[in-house]
Design a protein around this motif. Structure first.
Motif, PDB file in Angstrom:
ATOM      1  N   MET A   1       0.833  -1.205   0.000  1.00 30.91           N
ATOM      2  CA  MET A   1       0.000   0.000   0.000  1.00 30.91           C
ATOM      3  C   MET A   1       0.865   1.253   0.000  1.00 30.91           C
ATOM      4  SD  MET A   1      -3.060  -0.896   2.666  1.00 30.91           S
ATOM      5  CE  MET A   1      -4.169  -2.284   2.400  1.00 30.91           C
ATOM      6  N   GLY A   2       2.170   1.080   0.166  1.00 32.59           N
ATOM      7  CA  GLY A   2       3.066   2.224   0.196  1.00 32.59           C
ATOM      8  C   GLY A   2       4.438   1.897  -0.348  1.00 32.59           C
ATOM      9  N   GLY A   3       5.314   1.392   0.514  1.00 31.45           N
ATOM     10  CA  GLY A   3       6.670   1.072   0.079  1.00 31.45           C
ATOM     11  C   GLY A   3       7.415   0.317   1.161  1.00 31.45           C
TER      12      GLY A   3
ATOM     13  N   ALA B   1      -2.657   2.667 -10.761  1.00 36.12           N
ATOM     14  CA  ALA B   1      -3.140   2.689  -9.379  1.00 36.12           C
ATOM     15  C   ALA B   1      -2.616   1.475  -8.618  1.00 36.12           C
ATOM     16  CB  ALA B   1      -4.660   2.724  -9.348  1.00 36.12           C
ATOM     17  N   SER B   2      -2.630   0.318  -9.276  1.00 33.19           N
ATOM     18  CA  SER B   2      -2.139  -0.907  -8.656  1.00 33.19           C
ATOM     19  C   SER B   2      -0.643  -0.829  -8.380  1.00 33.19           C
ATOM     20  CB  SER B   2      -2.443  -2.109  -9.550  1.00 33.19           C
ATOM     21  OG  SER B   2      -1.867  -3.288  -9.037  1.00 33.19           O
ATOM     22  N   LEU B   3       0.137  -0.459  -9.402  1.00 38.27           N
ATOM     23  CA  LEU B   3       1.582  -0.478  -9.245  1.00 38.27           C
ATOM     24  C   LEU B   3       2.083   0.665  -8.376  1.00 38.27           C
ATOM     25  CD1 LEU B   3       3.882  -2.299 -10.109  1.00 38.27           C
ATOM     26  CD2 LEU B   3       4.353  -0.736 -11.994  1.00 38.27           C
TER      27      LEU B   3
ATOM     28  N   GLY C   1       4.331  -1.230  -6.184  1.00 40.43           N
ATOM     29  CA  GLY C   1       5.708  -0.986  -6.615  1.00 40.43           C
ATOM     30  C   GLY C   1       6.347   0.260  -6.064  1.00 40.43           C
ATOM     31  N   GLY C   2       5.598   1.352  -5.941  1.00 42.18           N
ATOM     32  CA  GLY C   2       6.174   2.589  -5.458  1.00 42.18           C
ATOM     33  C   GLY C   2       6.487   3.578  -6.570  1.00 42.18           C
TER      34      GLY C   2
ATOM     35  N   GLY D   1       0.544   6.696  -1.770  1.00 48.41           N
ATOM     36  CA  GLY D   1       0.731   5.389  -1.152  1.00 48.41           C
ATOM     37  C   GLY D   1       1.656   5.446   0.049  1.00 48.41           C
ATOM     38  N   TYR D   2       2.730   6.228  -0.063  1.00 49.85           N
ATOM     39  CA  TYR D   2       3.635   6.386   1.073  1.00 49.85           C
ATOM     40  C   TYR D   2       2.903   6.992   2.271  1.00 49.85           C
ATOM     41  CZ  TYR D   2       7.907   5.352  -1.563  1.00 49.85           C
ATOM     42  OH  TYR D   2       8.891   4.727  -2.286  1.00 49.85           O
TER      43      TYR D   2
END
Length: 378
Positions: free
Chosen positions: A134-136, A324-326, A330-331, A357-358
C-alpha cells in the motif's frame, strides 16, 4: 561473468540498445505483444539469474548510483512535456482507481489470510507486506516493527515482496499493448482519448540532445545534493523524486517545454532503468517460503479480479487501474516507469499516486495487520 561495474553498465546499455534497434528495424510481430520494454526486462533478469553479472560491492554501488541519478533525470525530462491543465480532465477516474486499488488490496490480504488460515506469525508478516503493497518498503519496516514481526518472518515477507513484485511489474508492462481491447471491454475509450491527447507537441531535433542530457544531469545532481543535506520527505528516494518532479513541473511552464528531443532522451533513460531493475531481479532458492510466495500470488490474483470488476462498473481504462495498482505495490520508481510506457507525459500521475501510497501505507498496513492477527483467534 562480468565483475567490472563499467562493463556491467555497458552490457545493460548494449542490451537495451540492441532490443530497441531490433524492434525499430525488424518489424517483428512479436513486439506487438511483447514490447521492447518487457523484452529488456526479461533478458536483463535472465542474464542476472544465470550469473552473467557478478554480485559484488562495486556493481552494487554503480547500480545504486546510476539508478538514483538516472531516475530523477528521466522524470525531469518527461515532466517537461506536460500540460498540467490536462490532469483536471483525468482526476475522477484516477481517484476512483486509486481507492479501488487500496481497498481491493486490503480485502485481498484479509480474504487470503482467512482462506489459508494464517497463524499469528504469518498474519503479522503479511501485515508488514500489506504496508509495502500500500506504500513502500519504508512502510513495510514501520508496520513490521509495530506488529513485532520476527526476523525470520520479516525475511519471508521481503522475499514474497521481491518475487511477486517482479512478476507483477512484468505482467503489467506486458499488458500495455492490449490496452485498446481492455478499454473496449470497460467502455472507457473516451477516457483513453483524453490520455492520448496529452503529450509533447515539439518536433524531433538532435541538436538539443546534449543540452537536455546536461540539463537533466544537473537536475539529478542538485536533487541528490539536497537529499544528502538532511532534507527528507519520507525517505531519500521520495525526496529526490519529488524534487525532480517539482523541477520538471516548473520547467513545463517555461520555454524548456518546447525543446526538441526531450522525449527521445527520456525514453533512452527509461530503457536503461528497466535494464538496471531487471539485473537485480534474481530468482534464487525459495525453499521453505513456498506457502508465503503462493499466498502472495493469490493476493495479487484476487486484487486483479476486483480491479477488473471495478473497472467494468466505473468504466475505467487499463492505464488508470494499472498505475493505481503499481503505485501501491511498486512505489514511485516503478509507477513512473509504467506510466511512461503508456504516455511519457503521464509520469507525474504515477509519481503523485505513489506518494499518496507512502502517506497511507503505514496506517493501512497496520489496520490490515491488526485485523489479520485478530482473525487468527477466530
Amino acid at each position: 561473468m562480468i565483475s567490472s561495474p563499467l562493463w556491467y553498465l555497458f552490457a545493460l546499455a548494449s542490451l537495451a540498445a540492441f532490443i530497441t534497434l531490433v524492434e525499430q528495424k525488424s518489424k517483428l510481430k512479436i513486439f506487438k505483444f511483447i514490447p521492447a520494454v518487457v523484452m529488456i526486462y526479461i533478458f536483463s533478469m535472465t542474464l542476472a539469474s544465470l550469473g552473467f553479472f557478478e554480485q559484488n560491492e562495486a556493481i552494487d554501488a554503480i547500480y545504486e548510483n546510476t539508478k538514483k541519478n538516472l531516475l530523477p533525470a528521466m522524470l525531469f525530462l518527461m515532466l517537461l512535456q506536460i500540460d498540467f491543465m490536462d490532469f483536471f480532465k483525468l482526476g475522477k477516474s484516477l481517484l476512483i482507481a486509486y481507492l479501488l486499488a487500496v481497498l481491493s488490496l486490503a480485502f485481498s490480504f484479509m480474504l487470503i489470510s482467512f482462506v489459508f488460515d494464517f497463524n499469528k506469525e504469518m498474519a503479522s508478516a503479511f501485515g508488514a507486506l500489506s504496508g509495502s503493497w500500500m506504500g513502500g518498503v519504508a512502510n513495510m519496516i514501520a508496520v513490521g516493527s509495530a506488529l513485532n514481526v520476527s526476523q525470520e518472518a520479516f525475511g519471508y515477507a521481503l522475499i514474497v515482496d521481491s518475487v511477486n513484485y517482479t512478476i507483477w511489474i512484468m505482467f503489467l508492462l506486458f499488458l500495455t499493448p492490449f490496452a485498446h481491447y481492455f478499454n473496449n471491454f470497460t467502455s472507457s475509450q473516451e477516457q483513453m482519448a483524453k490520455l492520448s491527447s496529452i503529450g509533447c507537441s515539439c518536433t524531433i531535433g538532435a541538436k538539443r540532445y546534449w543540452f537536455l542530457i546536461l540539463l537533466s544531469i544537473l537536475v539529478a545532481f542538485v536533487v541528490n545534493l539536497i537529499a544528502q543535506s538532511g532534507f527528507a520527505l519520507l525517505n531519500y528516494t521520495t525526496t529526490t523524486v519529488v524534487l525532480a518532479t517539482l523541477f520538471g513541473v516548473l520547467g513545463s511552464f517555461t520555454r524548456l517545454k518546447s525543446i526538441n528531443g526531450s522525449s527521445e532522451v527520456a525514453t533512452t533513460m527509461l530503457y536503461m532503468l528497466i535494464a538496471l531493475i531487471g539485473s537485480k531481479a534474481l530468482f534464487e532458492n525459495f525453499s521453505g517460503v513456498g506457502i508465503y510466495v503462493f499466498a502472495g500470488f493469490c493476493i495479487l490474483l484476487t486484487h486483479a479480479l476486483v480491479m477488473v470488476i471495478g473497472a467494468k462498473i466505473f468504466k475505467l481504462d487499463l492505464f488508470s487501474i494499472a498505475i493505481a495498482s503499481l503505485s501501491n505495490i511498486g512505489g514511485v520508481a516503478s509507477a513512473s516507469i509504467l506510466a511512461a510506457t503508456y504516455n511519457k507525459a503521464l509520469v507525474g500521475v504515477g509519481v503523485l499516486m505513489a506518494i499518496m501510497g507512502y502517506l497511507v501505507g503505514t496506517f493501512g498496513g497496520l489496520a490490515v495487520g491488526k485485523i489479520m492477527i485478530w482473525m487468527v483467534g477466530y
